[in-house]
Scaffold this active site. Sequence first.
Site, PDB file in Angstrom:
ATOM      1  N   GLY A 171       0.819  -1.199   0.000  1.00 40.90           N
ATOM      2  CA  GLY A 171       0.000   0.000   0.000  1.00 40.90           C
ATOM      3  C   GLY A 171       0.851   1.247   0.000  1.00 40.90           C
ATOM      4  N   ASP A 302      -3.359  10.315  14.540  1.00 34.68           N
ATOM      5  CA  ASP A 302      -3.913   9.771  13.283  1.00 34.68           C
ATOM      6  C   ASP A 302      -4.561   8.416  13.522  1.00 34.68           C
ATOM      7  OD1 ASP A 302      -4.573   9.955  10.628  1.00 34.68           O
ATOM      8  OD2 ASP A 302      -2.662   9.210   9.886  1.00 34.68           O
TER       9      ASP A 302
END
Length: 403
Positions: A171, A302
């Site tokens: 990814g 995050d």
Amino acid sequence: MLYGEIPSSLGSCIKLEILSMGRNSFQGIVPPSFGSLRGLQELNLSWNNLSGKIPDLLVDMKSFHFLDISYNNFEGSMPTDRIFKNLSSALVAGNNKLCEGIPEMYLPTCNFKEPGNFEGSVTSVLYLLFVSWLRKKQKVSISSSSRNLLLNFLQSLLKATYGFSLANLLGVGGFRSIYKGVINESGTIIAVNVLNLLRHGSFRSFLVECEALRNIRHRNLVKFLTVCSSVDYYGNDFKALVYEFMVNGSLKEWLHPIGTENEVHQDQRNLDLFQRLDIDIDVASALEYLHYHCQTQIIHCDLKPSNVLFDAEMIGYLGDFGIARFSPGSNYNSSTTHSGTTGLKGTISYAAPEYGMGNEVSTHGVMYSYGILLLEMFKGKRPTDDIFQCTLILHSFVKIALP
């Protein structure tokens, strides 16, 4: 187990983009017909018995992004144009009869009598420095023996990921690309996070994550293995963080699986109520440790499903500390890690609303993100779902459904 000469008929596959023929027993030369593969982007011929000079057709490939011809029997002068100018794109290790090429490859001159014994390739000019020096923010010189040890480490990293090939790409995140790798000697599966140093803020993200990982140890935090920071002849940086590979992927993949024809695979992606509760507790345990029990309070900034990962036992691990913040009272250099009062800290729809108004990051903001994570887990809807428009948001959607 394939052997013999590479069939020239492959040259008729003119729309071919990626060709991987590594770790076989092919002999002979690269077929001249490969010159017709004008759309070829990646070619892996490593670990075979190919010989002869490196053909000009490989130099003329304008579409090339990656070439691995390491560990063959190529000989003669190394090309110096196009892809062969880029040390991270053309891998030639283990061809001991190659000579000259660009200076930073440190290959022998072509009138050198003895076969080269240097473990060449991109690693012959990358200087690995482990991140312990980052605490002092100073450059460190290393001995030749240490340098060789570190070069061998990066060579292992390149082998593990097949030269960071697209086939091993898991990814791409904001500052990094993540590759799966296998260390052949031990069979250990790793995840290698390679920083995109062309993106503004990536170097700072690297420093922050290194400092955070240096000080934290918890069963629900990603298992950090090592880090490498290297620089080539031109001063271009290469930086990567190496983690234990999480075999069951991320919470995002389990909550929102990508459509597939394999229905059995889809059924396996279902999480029951108790599994979801266990995952929530795993994440909460990690946050409690970061906020109250580690040496320096760390604010993650995050928290979202893609940053919650699972091992084989479906235990949850919190990862990605690239934009983490340290508490203002910490001893770490706040000018490097603290963002001040401007800019959004985190991912839209997961970040606390007050961050958008310039407020400082805090543990309260992290708990807001945790709340969004809980609502998403138990309702199965992303906070950015198309149905959330005007006055309808995830909070009110769950409130309506609660009775």
